[in-house]
Write a protein that holds these residues in place. Sequence first.
Motif, short mmCIF file in Angstrom:
data_model
loop_
_atom_site.label_atom_id
_atom_site.label_comp_id
_atom_site.label_asym_id
_atom_site.label_seq_id
_atom_site.Cartn_x
_atom_site.Cartn_y
_atom_site.Cartn_z
N SER A 45 0.67 -1.28 0.05
CA SER A 45 0.18 -0.05 0.11
C SER A 45 0.77 1.11 -0.11
O SER A 45 0.59 2.38 -0.62
CB SER A 45 -1.05 -0.05 1.12
N TYR A 46 2.00 1.23 0.80
CA TYR A 46 2.85 2.33 0.89
C TYR A 46 3.42 2.87 -0.30
O TYR A 46 3.44 3.89 -0.83
CB TYR A 46 3.82 2.09 2.01
N ILE A 47 4.16 1.92 -1.19
CA ILE A 47 4.76 2.42 -2.23
C ILE A 47 4.01 3.03 -3.25
O ILE A 47 4.35 4.26 -3.84
CB ILE A 47 5.61 1.05 -2.80
N PRO A 48 2.98 2.36 -3.94
CA PRO A 48 2.03 3.18 -4.83
C PRO A 48 1.71 4.71 -4.26
O PRO A 48 1.61 5.53 -5.24
CB PRO A 48 0.71 2.36 -4.99
N ILE A 49 1.31 4.83 -3.13
CA ILE A 49 0.87 6.10 -2.59
C ILE A 49 1.97 7.07 -2.77
O ILE A 49 1.66 8.20 -3.33
CB ILE A 49 0.05 5.91 -1.14
#
Length: 219
Positions: A45-49
């Motif tokens: 979740s963290y990387i795409p955001i």
Amino acid sequence: MRKIKDLIAKMLIGCLVLLCVNLNVNARFFVNGSGEGYPGDGEKSYIPIENYVIDGAGYFLKGYGDIQKFLNLFELQDKDGIDYYDWQTVVNSAWSNLNNAAQIYNLLIKKAESTSYNEEFISRLIYFKYSDFFKENDLNSIIFNKCEDYLKKGDITGMYKHTLAEFTVIIDMLSNVKEDLSFNKLPELSILWKLNETCAELSLFGQYASRVFFEIIEK
């Protein structure tokens, strides 16, 4: 031969690590670090955001640069003359970059709304000493207060929505400028003043947010 191949492989890995570190260190000018508030299921979740944030920042800063280039041409018109084709090219580039930024922020907001917050990070945002940070860094009070209104509530998604709304305002003004130039007509000076002010304020808003995020991350 095997040792040489292993050495080359290690060097390549080292270069990739340094590249990734440099990208993370340098990306600090527009809402960067906010992805830390959405780890959700971890890196998935963290990387795409954060990637959306970086891409959106890149397009905004490119568009802002185009706008500054156009304002420079407008400023020097009495000395250098008016080339409507050249002016249109610069404004079209600004419009395109801001539209790209807006499209990315639409995706960013959808992703943020479907991802749970990192409550520990949000708690640190809520209890961050904004007043002390403001005084220590001698920031613009009006813009910092606007930024603080979102962050002290842990409303990172709301901050994204505010940024998208400002992108839309800038795009609308650029559309008016584009239309005037297409008829070989000078845009109203009042629109250009407002365009410059809106971009400058949004740029500071995004940078102040980044500074708060990185202050929290680094501690």
